[in-house]
Each structure stands twice: as structure tokens, then as C-alpha cells.
Design a protein around this motif. Structure first.
Motif, short mmCIF file in Angstrom:
data_model
loop_
_atom_site.label_atom_id
_atom_site.label_comp_id
_atom_site.label_asym_id
_atom_site.label_seq_id
_atom_site.Cartn_x
_atom_site.Cartn_y
_atom_site.Cartn_z
N ARG A 1 -4.31 -29.09 -39.23
CA ARG A 1 -3.09 -29.91 -39.23
C ARG A 1 -3.44 -31.32 -39.68
N ARG B 1 5.38 -29.12 -43.64
CA ARG B 1 4.08 -29.20 -42.96
C ARG B 1 3.02 -29.69 -43.94
N SER C 1 -1.27 -29.69 -44.60
CA SER C 1 -2.47 -28.95 -44.19
C SER C 1 -3.71 -29.48 -44.90
N SER D 1 2.83 -28.25 -33.10
CA SER D 1 2.88 -27.18 -34.10
C SER D 1 4.28 -27.01 -34.69
N SER E 1 4.85 -29.19 -37.67
CA SER E 1 3.76 -29.52 -38.57
C SER E 1 2.45 -28.81 -38.27
N GLY E 2 2.43 -27.86 -37.37
CA GLY E 2 1.16 -27.26 -37.00
C GLY E 2 0.70 -26.21 -37.97
N GLU E 3 -0.52 -25.73 -37.74
CA GLU E 3 -1.12 -24.72 -38.60
C GLU E 3 -1.54 -23.53 -37.74
#
Length: 432
Positions: free
Chosen positions: A150, A206, A208, A418, A421-423
Motif C-alpha cells: 500500500r 488505490r 500500489s 484497506s 486504498s489497501g492491497e
């Protein structure tokens, strides 16, 4: 593939060679030459790149990129992507392939990815100042791994963006959905990459930085250049947060800045309290418990630097150079805050004109003195209330708890952050 260049002859060839060596080559490489006075254009052409000269650009890197993106984006489909990288960056051979694969992965129930950024390491490692910067980068890479990729910032070293996301940003600026600008990059921002990341997150994307997307980037070779680089980064970050205001997107950034400035204030606060009690009651000694917990925090710093090699590890074990480096950065952070509070011009370059420079220096010096006096005054107030050592204990124990969590590789805030915006953990490749 856009490579902004401004008098980078010594590095542009290496950058273009790293692009040519990609397992998934770029469909087109465009070098944006902004007021270049060296052989950048000739070298770029010799390496097969298309050179575009910025026209009457007075808005630095952001302005030069906007000129090219304004022409390029209408020609691209929603399935296309644009990678923007600095001309002092060298990509790992599979960077584009892995970034593109990550960009086009869509997890059910999660918003689309608005950009895939790099995890960067520094070169050349010739001086102490360079090794200290690289240790920072090594620890940041480990932190990104712990967060499962993230990203807080889609770094300018190299980032891959969907064309439709960049068009979305452009449209949102013209519709005033975003606070500033009328093009993809905000030319008012000192840190255009940080601002673009905030823009994408505000629009629901998001961001990454997978552990497999590695690049090497040039380090600042002198303390002076490092000072102005970090001052620009910090001042730009504060300016961007002020422009966007407090929201769910900016809350983690605001909290991180608050913790940064608590750390800046801690050293003068602690030294004031320690000095007062040493003078009035004698040196309080070194209780074994506090030596142990501080040692645990120190061990975590050493452990986090081990991926940088034996030189990084040795530098971390030495402790003192990194402690002094941290105080150098604290001065930069304090200076950036004073600039914000005093309304100083948003520039990292030296003021022109002797009188203007002296006036600016006087204001900033007075601001730093007042800031230091405020921390010292707070320390004496806490001493009077009998809570000074308690506050110090809380701060130290909180830092040690954070170090233990980092050693465990857990990320307790991951679930909270998350969305959106989480991974997902299973998508991130093992740390190497």
C-alpha cells in the motif's frame, strides 16, 4: 513512457539503457527535454527515444509533463498506460512487466488501481551522506512490504498510470472537484508526485508499490543538496495537505505528520527535562528497564537495514551517524513548518538579493528560536506539573511498541486503511 530531463546528460543514457533492457519493452519512449543545454536530445535520439522540447515552460517538471500529456492522453485508449520516470532512474529488467500486470489486476469489491509506483534504492554509494539516505530507502522498502504494497506516494522515480485515471484527474481539476490545477499535474505543488497521489486517492483509486517493482535512483551527493531536496519534499507535503484539508484520505497523512513533529519536539523536550533534573537533583542514572526497551528499538532499526548489505548494517550498528542524521532531518522538518507558519515563498532555492535573503533568514531564525523556546517552555510546565517523565515514558514505550510491530511484520492498520486504498496480501511477491 515519459522521461522528463533537464540537463541530465550523464544519466540519461543509463536510464534509456535500462528501458531497452526491459522484458516487456515500452511501446514508445518520449524524453521531455526542458531547457536542456547539454547533449540530452542527441543521446536520447541515439537510443531510439522520441524527444519533445518543452515550449516556454516556466512551471518546472510538472509544467513540462503537462505539455506532453495534454497532447498524448487524447490519443490513448482506456486500456493504455503511461509510465512517468525521472531521468536519473534505472529500472530493474522486469519493472514494466510486473507493474503492468499489477495495474491490470482487479480484485472483486475493491476500487481500481490508479497507479503502480516503484520501490527505490540509491546509487552511487560513495559518501556517508549517500549511505545514510540509502538506509532510509531500505527501511522504507521493508515498510512497504509490511503494508503489503500500500503506497503513500507514487514516487517520481518511476510510476505506471492508467491513461483513463490520468484523464479522470484532468477532468476533475477542470470541474474543480480537486482543490487546485487545470491539468494532470498541479503546477503549484512543490511535490507534484505526492499531490497526484492524493488526487488519485480522492477520486477513489488505490495506489500500489509491489516489492518486485525495483529501481535505482541517484542520491544527493552533498549535505547542501540533500537539505534543499528534503526541505522541498516536506514543505510540499505540508502544502498539499493544507490544500486538500482533512478527510478520510488525508487523515493518515496528517497523523503521520503529527507523529513526525512530536519526534522533532521530543529531543529538546527530553534534553530540557534531563538537564533540569541533573542540575537540581543529580544525574538520574540509567535504569536497566529503559536501557532494555531503548535497545529493542535500536535493534529494530538495525534489523530493518539488513537488506541493504553489510555496509548498511554496519552503519546502523554504529548508531551515532544515523542519530545525527535524524537530527539533521528534524531541522529540515522544523524549517518547513516555520516556512508554512510565516507564509514564506514556496521555494527551496536561495532567495535572490542580499537584503531579501537576510530578511528571510532573520524571520526563519526567529521562528526556529520561538519554536525551540515553546518546546522548552512546555518541558518546564510539565516539570512543574510533575508529568514530564511520564510523558517521556509514554513516548518511548509507544516507539518501542511500534518497533515490535514492525519486527513482527504485522500491519494492524492494514484492515482500517484497506478501504479504499489497501492491497490484498496474496498479491504481493515475497521480499527478496
Amino acid at each position: 513512457m515519459l522521461v522528463p530531463a533537464h540537463n541530465e546528460e550523464a544519466l540519461i543514457a543509463e536510464t534509456l539503457e535500462s528501458l531497452a533492457a526491459q522484458t516487456r519493452p515500452a511501446d514508445e519512449v518520449i524524453v521531455v527535454a526542458d531547457r536542456c543545454t547539454d547533449r540530452t536530445a542527441q543521446i536520447s535520439t541515439a537510443h531510439g527515444a522520441k524527444v519533445v522540447e518543452a515550449v516556454a515552460n516556466t512551471q518546472a517538471k510538472a509544467g513540462a509533463l503537462n505539455q506532453v500529456l495534454d497532447e498524448l492522453l487524447p490519443q490513448l485508449s482506456d486500456d493504455d498506460a503511461v509510465m512517468i520516470m525521472d531521468s536519473d532512474t534505472s529500472l530493474s529488467p522486469e519493472f514494466i512487466a510486473r507493474a503492468a500486470r499489477r495495474l491490470h489486476e482487479q480484485e472483486p469489491g475493491l476500487p481500481p488501481i490508479g497507479g503502480v509506483g516503484a520501490i527505490f534504492f540509491g546509487y552511487p554509494l560513495r559518501r556517508l551522506v549517500c549511505h545514510l539516505q540509502n538506509n532510509e530507502y531500505v527501511r522504507y522498502a521493508r515498510e512497504l512490504h509490511r503494508r503489503h504494497g500500500r503506497a503513500d506516494v507514487l514516487t517520481g522515480t518511476a510510476s505506471l498510470y492508467p491513461a483513463k485515471a490520468l484523464r479522470h484527474v484532468h477532468r476533475a481539476r477542470t470541474e474543480h472537484t480537486l482543490p487546485r490545477g487545470d491539468a494532470v499535474y498541479d503546477v503549484q505543488s512543490l511535490t507534484e508526485d505526492n499531490e497526484l497521489t492524493l488526487a488519485l486517492k480522492h477520486l477513489g483509486y488505490r495506489c500500489s508499490s509491489p516489492c518486485a517493482c525495483l529501481v535505482g535512483t541517484e542520491l544527493m551527493p552533498t549535505w547542501s543538496r540533500l537539505y534543499y531536496q528534503r526541505l522541498r519534499w516536506q514543505r510540499g507535503a505540508l502544502d498539499n495537505l493544507r490544500a486538500y484539508g482533512l478527510s478520510r484520505v488525508t487523515l493518515p497523512y496528517v497523523c503521520r505528520q503529527a507523529l513526525t513533529y512530536l519526534s522533532v519536539a521530543f529531543v529538546p523536550f527530553f534534553l530540557t527535562v534531563l538537564g533540569y533534573y541533573t542540575v537540581t537533583k543529580g544525574f538520574p542514572g540509567l535504569p536497566w528497564f529503559w536501557v532494555a526497551v531503548t535497545g529493542l528499538a535500536g535493534f529494530e532499526r538495525v534489523w530493518a537495514a539488513k537488506r541493504g548489505g553489510w555496509k548498511s548494517l554496519l552503519l546502523a550498528v554504529a548508531i551515532v551517524p544515523e542519530v545525527l542524521f535524524d537530527q539533521f532531518l528534524n531541522v529540515v522538518y522544523a524549517k518547513a513548518l516555520i516556512d508554512i507558519l510565516t507564509g514564506s515563498d514556496a521555494t527551496w532555492e536561495q532567495a535572490r538579493g542580499r537584503k531579501k535573503h537576510l530578511r528571510k533568514l532573520l524571520v526563519q531564525t526567529c521562528g526556529l528560536v520561538l519554536l525551540l523556546a515553546g518546546v522548552v517552555g512546555l518541558a518546564f510546565a510539565c516539570i512543574t506539573l510533575g508529568i514530564a517523565w511520564h510523558l517521556i515514558a509514554i513516548f518511548v514505550l509507544s516507539g518501542v511498541a511500534a518497533a515490535v510491530i514492525r519486527l513482527s511484520r504485522l500491519y494492524p492498520l492494514g484492515l482500517l486503511l484497506s478501504l479504499p486504498s489497501g492491497e490484498p496480501k496474496h498479491e504481493i511477491e515475497p521480499w527478496r
